[in-house]
Write a protein that holds these residues in place. Sequence first.
Motif, PDB file in Angstrom:
ATOM      1  N   SER A 147       0.811  -1.225   0.000  1.00  0.00           N
ATOM      2  CA  SER A 147       0.000   0.000   0.000  1.00  0.00           C
ATOM      3  C   SER A 147       0.841   1.270   0.000  1.00  0.00           C
ATOM      4  O   SER A 147       0.329   2.353  -0.306  1.00  0.00           O
ATOM      5  CB  SER A 147      -0.942   0.003   1.209  1.00  0.00           C
ATOM      6  OG  SER A 147      -0.207   0.088   2.421  1.00  0.00           O
ATOM      7  N   PHE A 148       2.122   1.158   0.330  1.00  0.00           N
ATOM      8  CA  PHE A 148       2.950   2.363   0.454  1.00  0.00           C
ATOM      9  C   PHE A 148       3.104   3.153  -0.846  1.00  0.00           C
ATOM     10  O   PHE A 148       2.905   4.380  -0.849  1.00  0.00           O
ATOM     11  CB  PHE A 148       4.328   2.015   1.029  1.00  0.00           C
ATOM     12  CG  PHE A 148       5.276   3.182   1.048  1.00  0.00           C
ATOM     13  CD1 PHE A 148       5.134   4.188   1.983  1.00  0.00           C
ATOM     14  CD2 PHE A 148       6.301   3.274   0.112  1.00  0.00           C
ATOM     15  CE1 PHE A 148       6.001   5.277   1.996  1.00  0.00           C
ATOM     16  CE2 PHE A 148       7.171   4.356   0.115  1.00  0.00           C
ATOM     17  CZ  PHE A 148       7.016   5.362   1.065  1.00  0.00           C
ATOM     18  N   PRO A 149       3.456   2.522  -1.995  1.00  0.00           N
ATOM     19  CA  PRO A 149       3.684   3.323  -3.195  1.00  0.00           C
ATOM     20  C   PRO A 149       2.486   4.163  -3.622  1.00  0.00           C
ATOM     21  O   PRO A 149       2.624   5.353  -3.935  1.00  0.00           O
ATOM     22  CB  PRO A 149       4.029   2.266  -4.250  1.00  0.00           C
ATOM     23  CG  PRO A 149       4.591   1.128  -3.473  1.00  0.00           C
ATOM     24  CD  PRO A 149       3.777   1.097  -2.217  1.00  0.00           C
ATOM     25  N   ALA A 150       1.293   3.582  -3.639  1.00  0.00           N
ATOM     26  CA  ALA A 150       0.109   4.319  -4.074  1.00  0.00           C
ATOM     27  C   ALA A 150      -0.257   5.417  -3.083  1.00  0.00           C
ATOM     28  O   ALA A 150      -0.671   6.514  -3.485  1.00  0.00           O
ATOM     29  CB  ALA A 150      -1.069   3.364  -4.282  1.00  0.00           C
ATOM     30  N   LEU A 151      -0.107   5.142  -1.790  1.00  0.00           N
ATOM     31  CA  LEU A 151      -0.411   6.169  -0.792  1.00  0.00           C
ATOM     32  C   LEU A 151       0.568   7.337  -0.891  1.00  0.00           C
ATOM     33  O   LEU A 151       0.180   8.505  -0.883  1.00  0.00           O
ATOM     34  CB  LEU A 151      -0.373   5.564   0.618  1.00  0.00           C
ATOM     35  CG  LEU A 151      -1.545   4.653   0.989  1.00  0.00           C
ATOM     36  CD1 LEU A 151      -1.255   3.932   2.304  1.00  0.00           C
ATOM     37  CD2 LEU A 151      -2.841   5.449   1.108  1.00  0.00           C
ATOM     38  N   ARG A 152       1.842   7.020  -1.016  1.00  0.00           N
ATOM     39  CA  ARG A 152       2.836   8.093  -1.097  1.00  0.00           C
ATOM     40  C   ARG A 152       2.671   8.920  -2.362  1.00  0.00           C
ATOM     41  O   ARG A 152       2.659  10.155  -2.332  1.00  0.00           O
ATOM     42  CB  ARG A 152       4.255   7.523  -1.043  1.00  0.00           C
ATOM     43  CG  ARG A 152       5.299   8.629  -0.833  1.00  0.00           C
ATOM     44  CD  ARG A 152       6.707   8.107  -1.015  1.00  0.00           C
ATOM     45  NE  ARG A 152       7.321   8.697  -2.195  1.00  0.00           N
ATOM     46  CZ  ARG A 152       8.641   8.782  -2.375  1.00  0.00           C
ATOM     47  NH1 ARG A 152       9.456   8.281  -1.484  1.00  0.00           N
ATOM     48  NH2 ARG A 152       9.126   9.327  -3.456  1.00  0.00           N
ATOM     49  N   GLU A 153       2.558   8.241  -3.499  1.00  0.00           N
ATOM     50  CA  GLU A 153       2.440   8.965  -4.759  1.00  0.00           C
ATOM     51  C   GLU A 153       1.108   9.705  -4.852  1.00  0.00           C
ATOM     52  O   GLU A 153       1.043  10.813  -5.389  1.00  0.00           O
ATOM     53  CB  GLU A 153       2.608   8.009  -5.939  1.00  0.00           C
ATOM     54  CG  GLU A 153       4.016   7.449  -6.059  1.00  0.00           C
ATOM     55  CD  GLU A 153       5.065   8.558  -6.095  1.00  0.00           C
ATOM     56  OE1 GLU A 153       5.014   9.403  -7.004  1.00  0.00           O
ATOM     57  OE2 GLU A 153       5.931   8.582  -5.197  1.00  0.00           O
ATOM     58  N   GLY A 154       0.051   9.093  -4.313  1.00  0.00           N
ATOM     59  CA  GLY A 154      -1.243   9.770  -4.310  1.00  0.00           C
ATOM     60  C   GLY A 154      -1.201  11.063  -3.519  1.00  0.00           C
ATOM     61  O   GLY A 154      -1.718  12.103  -3.952  1.00  0.00           O
ATOM     62  N   ALA A 155      -0.562  11.017  -2.343  1.00  0.00           N
ATOM     63  CA  ALA A 155      -0.434  12.231  -1.528  1.00  0.00           C
ATOM     64  C   ALA A 155       0.400  13.286  -2.255  1.00  0.00           C
ATOM     65  O   ALA A 155       0.078  14.483  -2.225  1.00  0.00           O
ATOM     66  CB  ALA A 155       0.185  11.878  -0.177  1.00  0.00           C
ATOM     67  N   ARG A 156       1.470  12.858  -2.906  1.00  0.00           N
ATOM     68  CA  ARG A 156       2.317  13.790  -3.656  1.00  0.00           C
ATOM     69  C   ARG A 156       1.555  14.434  -4.813  1.00  0.00           C
ATOM     70  O   ARG A 156       1.809  15.586  -5.176  1.00  0.00           O
ATOM     71  CB  ARG A 156       3.554  13.070  -4.192  1.00  0.00           C
ATOM     72  CG  ARG A 156       4.571  12.707  -3.119  1.00  0.00           C
ATOM     73  CD  ARG A 156       5.798  12.053  -3.724  1.00  0.00           C
ATOM     74  NE  ARG A 156       6.525  12.986  -4.578  1.00  0.00           N
ATOM     75  CZ  ARG A 156       7.590  12.661  -5.294  1.00  0.00           C
ATOM     76  NH1 ARG A 156       8.033  11.415  -5.268  1.00  0.00           N
ATOM     77  NH2 ARG A 156       8.201  13.551  -6.023  1.00  0.00           N
ATOM     78  N   MET A 157       0.609  13.695  -5.386  1.00  0.00           N
ATOM     79  CA  MET A 157      -0.201  14.208  -6.493  1.00  0.00           C
ATOM     80  C   MET A 157      -1.422  14.978  -5.998  1.00  0.00           C
ATOM     81  O   MET A 157      -2.280  15.356  -6.780  1.00  0.00           O
ATOM     82  CB  MET A 157      -0.629  13.035  -7.390  1.00  0.00           C
ATOM     83  CG  MET A 157       0.540  12.320  -8.055  1.00  0.00           C
ATOM     84  SD  MET A 157       0.087  10.703  -8.780  1.00  0.00           S
ATOM     85  CE  MET A 157      -0.984  11.217 -10.110  1.00  0.00           C
ATOM     86  N   GLN A 158      -1.497  15.156  -4.667  1.00  0.00           N
ATOM     87  CA  GLN A 158      -2.585  15.899  -4.020  1.00  0.00           C
ATOM     88  C   GLN A 158      -3.951  15.245  -4.229  1.00  0.00           C
ATOM     89  O   GLN A 158      -4.983  15.918  -4.292  1.00  0.00           O
ATOM     90  CB  GLN A 158      -2.598  17.357  -4.494  1.00  0.00           C
ATOM     91  CG  GLN A 158      -1.308  18.108  -4.129  1.00  0.00           C
ATOM     92  CD  GLN A 158      -1.368  19.586  -4.445  1.00  0.00           C
ATOM     93  OE1 GLN A 158      -1.947  19.992  -5.438  1.00  0.00           O
ATOM     94  NE2 GLN A 158      -0.778  20.394  -3.578  1.00  0.00           N
TER      95      GLN A 158
END
Length: 375
Positions: free
Chosen positions: A108-119
């Motif tokens: 779950s880490f990659p999607a959560l991190r990238e999603g947050a970065r993409m706002q």
Amino acid sequence: MRVVFTCGGTGGHIYPAIAVAKLFRERQPGCEILFIGAEDGMENKIVPHEGFRLETLKISNYQRSFTPKALLHNVTTLCNMAGSLRKARRVLREFAPDVIVGTGGYASFPALREGARMQIPTAVHESNAVPGLTTRMVEKRVSRVMVSFEESRARYADPSRVVVTGTPVREQFLYTSRDEARKALGLDGRPFVVSYWGSLGAREMNKKIAQFMKCEIEAGEPFQHMHATGSFGWRWMPDYVKELGVKLDAHPSIRMQEYIYDMPVVMAAADLVICRAGAATISEVCASGTPCIMVPSPNVTDNHQEKNALALSRTGAAALIREADCDGKTLFNAAKEILSDGERLCAMRAAAANTAVVDAAERIYQTAIELAKMR
């Protein structure tokens, strides 16, 4: 509306996401749902079986050791993570979700991190009493942290962004009739004990349950007992039980099998459960209102199972016995003591039921809807 669920590794991470995804499918008929998980995780079987689309990432875990083998493994993990972050970013751009919900596991880490970065509005659900590694890595980035226990709020940097939702379980755990369950299992009037240590099984704890069975027989079988060995335990435990002089064919009150497939029925019928203290197990115990003896696994990150069990034992719903402090006779005596105390059993049932969050899936769904409106 478009929703991404990201999770992986174990059923305890996957099934809560499935429960909430089904709510979205029921409440939002035109909703598009995408799961993101690991390419070699259980989600590859479970998610498509439930009718949801799955994208996978190459994920490996982190080993907390400084041996050459562990260091090499961790270098590989970092390389895999770099590729997974790139793929997660591409998948999110193409799918363009309104909200991302993570329910745990390294996947779950990659999607959560990238999603947050993409706002993109993001939320992570932590089913354990203490935050795991993935949750700790994303808690300051995500929009909301959802937890199972009220007392968990204080473990996060910003408690105002923490929402207590509980952990979703299958509805059958909540609504299966005890009388019908006992009838379906062919039980008599004696107490019914259920024991299991997870889908694989724990070798040392399975040995202790074999000793427990011997104690039962020597005591005249005061209760009925069903034990699930797990896939690994099933390879050797039947022979081990025979070596102890326990002939189960002559004692039908004691059942040993590889898995328990109808767990909601078995839990509803049970008077006492002997088990580990994973978050999913705790949620099922509470949903079914079943008294339990918990023996936390000592082989988990940050000793989180013991902390889970402590959280439940403080309510009075569970008795906590550490693995190092018990053998088969200890477990048998503890079970016998609890089952002979009707007042304590009633109190444990009430405490478990009071701890259960019966609308956990609904709470997570509403949190996700609220976040999606921020998009």
